[in-house]
Design an enzyme around this catalytic site. Sequence first.
Site, PDB file in Angstrom:
ATOM      1  N   HIS A  99       0.835  -1.197   0.000  1.00  0.00           N
ATOM      2  CA  HIS A  99       0.000   0.000   0.000  1.00  0.00           C
ATOM      3  C   HIS A  99       0.872   1.251   0.000  1.00  0.00           C
ATOM      4  O   HIS A  99       1.941   1.275   0.591  1.00  0.00           O
ATOM      5  CB  HIS A  99      -0.993   0.024   1.169  1.00  0.00           C
ATOM      6  CG  HIS A  99      -0.388  -0.079   2.527  1.00  0.00           C
ATOM      7  ND1 HIS A  99       0.139  -1.252   3.040  1.00  0.00           N
ATOM      8  CD2 HIS A  99      -0.232   0.855   3.504  1.00  0.00           C
ATOM      9  CE1 HIS A  99       0.569  -1.047   4.269  1.00  0.00           C
ATOM     10  NE2 HIS A  99       0.373   0.227   4.572  1.00  0.00           N
ATOM     11  N   HIS A 101       1.008   5.378   0.736  1.00  0.00           N
ATOM     12  CA  HIS A 101       0.399   6.488   1.458  1.00  0.00           C
ATOM     13  C   HIS A 101       0.576   7.760   0.621  1.00  0.00           C
ATOM     14  O   HIS A 101       1.700   8.080   0.229  1.00  0.00           O
ATOM     15  CB  HIS A 101       1.107   6.721   2.798  1.00  0.00           C
ATOM     16  CG  HIS A 101       0.986   5.598   3.760  1.00  0.00           C
ATOM     17  ND1 HIS A 101       0.071   5.599   4.785  1.00  0.00           N
ATOM     18  CD2 HIS A 101       1.671   4.427   3.869  1.00  0.00           C
ATOM     19  CE1 HIS A 101       0.209   4.484   5.488  1.00  0.00           C
ATOM     20  NE2 HIS A 101       1.175   3.758   4.946  1.00  0.00           N
TER      21      HIS A 101
END
Length: 139
Positions: A99, A101
Site C-alpha cells: 500500500h 500512502h
Amino acid sequence: MESCIFCAIAEGSIPSHSIYENETTMAFLDINPLSTGHTLIIPKYHSSKLNQLPISFATSLMNTIYTLTGPIEEAVGATATTIAFNNGSAAGQEVPHVHCHIIPRFEQDGGKSVHSIVENPSPPSADLSNIVLSIKNLI
C-alpha cells in the site's frame, strides 16, 4: 488472502471511504490519518512487498498514484504531498499488503522529510562503488 484487511476492503466485505477504484487498484482514506485527506492506494492483488508484486499491478499502482496525487492536494488545499511505501515489517509496514500512502502536507504541519524516519541511521559508507556493483549484479 483470507485474513488481510486490505483484501477484505478491496472485496467490499469491510467498508471504506473509497475515493477511486479501477480493475486493479483501489484508493481510500486512511482511518488513522496523519493529515486531512491521507489516502491509501492498494493493488487488488495480495502481495506483502512491492518487489514481489506482478509488474502489471505495480504499473497500475503507480498510474493510480499519479492520477490521484494532484486531485488529493487540490481537494484539501495542500501545498505538497509525501508519497511513501513501507516495504516490509522492518520498514514499519503494519498491514502486510502493498500500500502507498499519499499524505497531504501543509507549510505549518511540523512534518519532516523522509530522512527523518530513521532514528539511528547507518554511518555513510566509504565504499559506494562496491554497493553499486552489488546492486547491479542482482538486477
